[in-house]
Enzyme design. Structure first.
Site, short mmCIF file in Angstrom:
data_model
loop_
_atom_site.label_atom_id
_atom_site.label_comp_id
_atom_site.label_asym_id
_atom_site.label_seq_id
_atom_site.Cartn_x
_atom_site.Cartn_y
_atom_site.Cartn_z
N ARG A 75 2.35 3.43 3.00
CA ARG A 75 2.48 2.10 3.57
C ARG A 75 3.05 2.20 4.98
NH1 ARG A 75 4.48 1.96 -1.70
NH2 ARG A 75 3.34 0.61 -3.15
N LYS A 83 8.33 0.74 -1.90
CA LYS A 83 8.27 -0.68 -2.23
C LYS A 83 8.79 -0.98 -3.63
CE LYS A 83 4.93 -4.49 -2.61
NZ LYS A 83 3.50 -4.85 -2.48
N HIS A 115 -2.99 -2.53 6.12
CA HIS A 115 -2.86 -2.14 4.72
C HIS A 115 -4.19 -1.68 4.13
CE1 HIS A 115 -0.36 -1.95 1.12
NE2 HIS A 115 -1.36 -2.47 0.42
N ARG A 162 -4.57 1.97 3.54
CA ARG A 162 -4.07 2.49 2.26
C ARG A 162 -5.18 2.40 1.20
NH1 ARG A 162 0.41 3.56 -1.01
NH2 ARG A 162 0.65 2.30 -2.90
N HIS A 179 1.64 4.15 -7.26
CA HIS A 179 1.35 3.00 -8.12
C HIS A 179 1.86 3.24 -9.53
CE1 HIS A 179 -1.67 2.18 -4.92
NE2 HIS A 179 -1.33 0.94 -5.18
N TYR A 226 -7.08 -1.09 -5.55
CA TYR A 226 -7.12 -0.35 -4.30
C TYR A 226 -8.28 0.64 -4.26
CZ TYR A 226 -2.46 -2.07 -3.14
OH TYR A 226 -1.40 -2.88 -2.84
#
Length: 340
Positions: free
Chosen positions: A202, A225, A275, A278, A301, A310
């Site tokens: 990120r 995150k 983003h 990513r 994740h 994603y």
């Protein structure tokens, strides 16, 4: 003999030549005492009624504050400990500007939040409201479970809007060449973009990289995150970038955003978020043949369902992989028939 008399909150009974008195108050329970003389019983009842009345007033004031007071407490004790502190304050500012923030929390119902939802959706996207609703729901959950407020969570029954906001944006070959190999002088920006594609990190994670986080061919990301540190492998290109770069990058998050916007405008690249790099990196990891667990170890994740959002594999890439698998199966059958 048994004589019962009710006087406001008190119940007075004559039993076995004595007087029993009980004083009750909603939310505060009851207290009782026995006396030989009626006047003593009445005097005690009046004193306890006054005490319970005062406690009841305090209970209503302290036990059930208005929503804005609860929000203030949550920001100071819960949000302050989160990395998303600024974002949560922004979300709460919206609710503080509404009429509902002035209501005592025990009087707030699901209908109030339904009305708030309809009003809020006139000015924000569904995804924005859902984030705010999740935050308010957690606020009430903390108030009930940790702060001892005897209320129901009015957000539990609120229907969330159906979100169809999945992005499937991938870089085209020309966009990749512009961003990574383009003729622009900002080497720092170029390195950040390429690291995002090489590692799937990120924006904030990239900007916080320090030299001591690199250990051989791995990189430690101490702050993520979701709150858990992770260590990721580095490609040869990523290692090469680090060898030529002074860490940490002397660029703020806002400065990076502005530089990114200027670069897109220069090359007329539309509808591409930082983003999305990513997303691109995650998909490339799958296209290299890594499985879900391996990819999640790199990207961080925890929810594999979220990871699927994603992953936007190109159909032609899947077709190539199927062809390779069929060829490998055919070669295996042939070798088996030949006696290998």
């Amino acid at each position: 003999n048994c004589v019962t008399r009710r006087d406001k909150m008190a119940t007075l009974r004559r039993r076995n030549n004595k007087w029993q008195v009980q004083v009750r108050r909603a939310h505060l329970g009851s207290i009782s005492q026995t006396f030989n003389h009626k006047l003593d019983a009445l005097q005690w009842a009046r004193e306890k009624e006054i005490e319970l009345q005062q406690c009841s007033i305090k209970f209503k004031r302290d036990k059930f504050p208005i929503l804005s007071d609860l929000v203030g407490r949550y920001i100071k004790t819960v949000s302050i400990n989160k990395r998303g502190y600024d974002f949560e304050r922004y979300c709460f500012n919206n609710i503080l500007r509404s009429k509902i923030s002035k209501k005592p929390i025990n009087f707030i119902t699901t209908q109030h939040f339904s009305e708030y939802r309809e009003e809020r959706l006139k000015s924000v996207k569904y995804s924005t409201f859902v984030r705010e609703l999740n935050l308010i729901r957690h606020l009430f959950s903390v108030a009930i479970k940790e702060w001892g407020f005897a209320i129901n969570n009015p957000c539990k029954m609120i229907a969330k809007p159906i979100l169809i906001n999945r992005r499937e944006r991938r870089l085209s070959i020309s966009e990749y060449n512009y961003l990574v190999k383009g003729n622009y002088p900002q080497l720092k920006l170029r390195n950040i973009i390429e690291l995002a594609i090489e590692t799937g990190m990120r924006r904030g994670e990239i900007l916080n990289i320090k030299t001591e986080h690199i250990n051989g061919q791995t990189l430690l990301i101490p702050q993520t995150k979701n709150g858990y540190p992770r260590t990721i492998p580095l490609t040869k290109r990523a290692l090469s970038i680090f060898e030529q770069t002074t860490l940490p990058f002397s660029l703020s998050s806002n400065a990076l955003r502005l530089a990114w916007d200027r670069l897109k405008k220069r090359y007329e690249i539309h509808d591409l978020h930082f983003h999305d790099l990513r997303h691109e990196a995650t998909t490339r990891l799958f296209e290299l043949g890594l499985n879900v667990i391996e990819v999640s170890t790199i990207t961080g994740h925890k929810d594999l369902t979220m990871l699927s959002r994603y992953t936007h594999l190109k159909p032609e890439k899947l077709g190539e992989k199927l062809v390779k698998l069929e060829r490998a199966k055919s070669e295996y059958r042939n070798r088996s028939q030949e006696g290998f």
